[in-house]
Design a protein around this motif. Structure first.
Motif, PDB file in Angstrom:
ATOM      1  N   ASN A 198      -2.334   9.348   1.243  1.00 50.03           N
ATOM      2  CA  ASN A 198      -3.137   9.978   0.188  1.00 50.03           C
ATOM      3  C   ASN A 198      -3.731   8.960  -0.779  1.00 50.03           C
ATOM      4  N   MET A 199      -3.916   7.733  -0.317  1.00 53.62           N
ATOM      5  CA  MET A 199      -4.480   6.714  -1.212  1.00 53.62           C
ATOM      6  C   MET A 199      -5.890   7.071  -1.649  1.00 53.62           C
ATOM      7  N   HIS A 200      -6.559   7.977  -0.907  1.00 55.42           N
ATOM      8  CA  HIS A 200      -7.882   8.436  -1.333  1.00 55.42           C
ATOM      9  C   HIS A 200      -7.790   9.359  -2.546  1.00 55.42           C
ATOM     10  N   LEU A 229       0.819  -1.208   0.000  1.00 55.51           N
ATOM     11  CA  LEU A 229       0.000   0.000   0.000  1.00 55.51           C
ATOM     12  C   LEU A 229       0.857   1.264   0.000  1.00 55.51           C
ATOM     13  N   GLY A 230       2.101   1.119   0.416  1.00 56.48           N
ATOM     14  CA  GLY A 230       3.025   2.244   0.386  1.00 56.48           C
ATOM     15  C   GLY A 230       3.892   2.283  -0.856  1.00 56.48           C
ATOM     16  N   GLY A 231       3.639   1.374  -1.786  1.00 60.48           N
ATOM     17  CA  GLY A 231       4.370   1.404  -3.047  1.00 60.48           C
ATOM     18  C   GLY A 231       5.614   0.545  -3.109  1.00 60.48           C
ATOM     19  N   PHE A 232       5.874  -0.254  -2.061  1.00 58.75           N
ATOM     20  CA  PHE A 232       7.035  -1.134  -2.070  1.00 58.75           C
ATOM     21  C   PHE A 232       6.626  -2.558  -2.456  1.00 58.75           C
ATOM     22  N   GLU A 233       7.584  -3.278  -3.012  1.00 61.20           N
ATOM     23  CA  GLU A 233       7.310  -4.642  -3.434  1.00 61.20           C
ATOM     24  C   GLU A 233       7.071  -5.553  -2.247  1.00 61.20           C
ATOM     25  N   LYS A 234       7.834  -5.336  -1.163  1.00 55.06           N
ATOM     26  CA  LYS A 234       7.684  -6.145   0.041  1.00 55.06           C
ATOM     27  C   LYS A 234       8.258  -5.398   1.237  1.00 55.06           C
TER      28      LYS A 234
END
Length: 259
Positions: free
Chosen positions: A95-97, A69-74
């Motif tokens: 800011n995922m909204h 959800l934060g943009g990292f692969e793992k």
């Protein structure tokens, strides 16, 4: 709270939500399913979108989802990230909204293709702040956080003072003398702040190429009228990073010619 600790807290909250799991039999499907009573995240949506195996969901699994959800692969990649990448990741999460990870990846990929070079994490961070984090009006397809989707109660709405909104509109172009002066001042101030933050190798060349009047004409166009004046000013600030990217690319080419 440090960014890593912030993400650890989110992972713990997600794990807590999964621990509310209760099995039930769905007669229409003829299968055993799970239901949840979450406080922090929309567990059902996460299960579907991330194809989560519900039977043995651990804290490690929760960390993996939060990292995604934060943009990292793992999670391990998140732990080893530099400060700029972590700050960007937190902004993406918060800011995922406004914009999903997929939408952000497509946006930044398109910008890189157009400019002809790969952006570093600090540059990406500046772009996100300017175009998304500090600008309202964006809306993504889904927000997995429950708290952010809750509406304020009626009581809170009654006691909360009403926010004063701007009623001044720009109805014609070119801008009047007073507006033109303020828009130029705002553009110049934001330009200088952004240019200093990206620490370009040839800032004087970029400044030489900067044309605030032309920039404002490109941002505020006739087909946008009438437009709220404060909103128009926010657009001038928001999209200046794109203009600086173009100018920086041109300045790099000029520096090669000069040398």
């Amino acid at each position: 709270m440090k960014t890593i600790e912030y993400f650890k807290l989110q992972a713990k909250n997600l794990h807590k939500d999964f621990k509310t799991q209760k099995p039930y039999f769905d007669s229409s499907l003829g299968d055993n399913l799970f239901e949840y009573s979450p406080k922090f995240f929309d567990v059902d949506a996460l299960v579907t979108d991330f194809e989560i195996h519900e039977n043995h969901f651990t804290l490690m699994n929760a960390q993996h989802i939060i990292a995604r959800l934060g943009g990292f692969e793992k999670w391990t990649v998140l732990l080893k990230a530099n400060p700029e990448a972590l700050e960007l990741s937190k902004l993406l999460f918060d800011n995922m909204h406004k914009i999903s990870i997929e939408e952000w990846d497509m946006y930044i990929s398109g910008e890189q293709d157009e400019k002809g070079f790969l952006f570093d994490d600090e540059f990406k961070l500046d772009i996100f702040k300017a175009v998304f984090a500090d600008v309202d009006g964006h809306q993504s397809g889904y927000d997995y956080r429950l708290a952010k989707r809750d509406k304020p109660s009626i009581e809170n709405q009654k006691i909360k003072p009403m926010e004063k909104k701007s009623t001044i509109k720009i109805t014609t172009l070119p801008l009047g003398e007073k507006d033109h002066k303020e828009f130029i001042e705002v553009a110049d101030r934001k330009f200088e702040h952004t240019l200093q933050s990206i620490e370009h190798a040839h800032p004087e060349l970029v400044r030489k190429l900067w044309n605030p009047e032309q920039y404002i004409e490109e941002v505020i166009k006739a087909d946008m009228l009438p437009i709220d004046r404060d909103y128009a000013l926010s657009l001038v600030e928001a999209f200046i990073i794109n203009n600086i990217i173009d100018l920086a690319t041109e300045a790099d080419k000029e520096s090669i010619t000069i040398n």
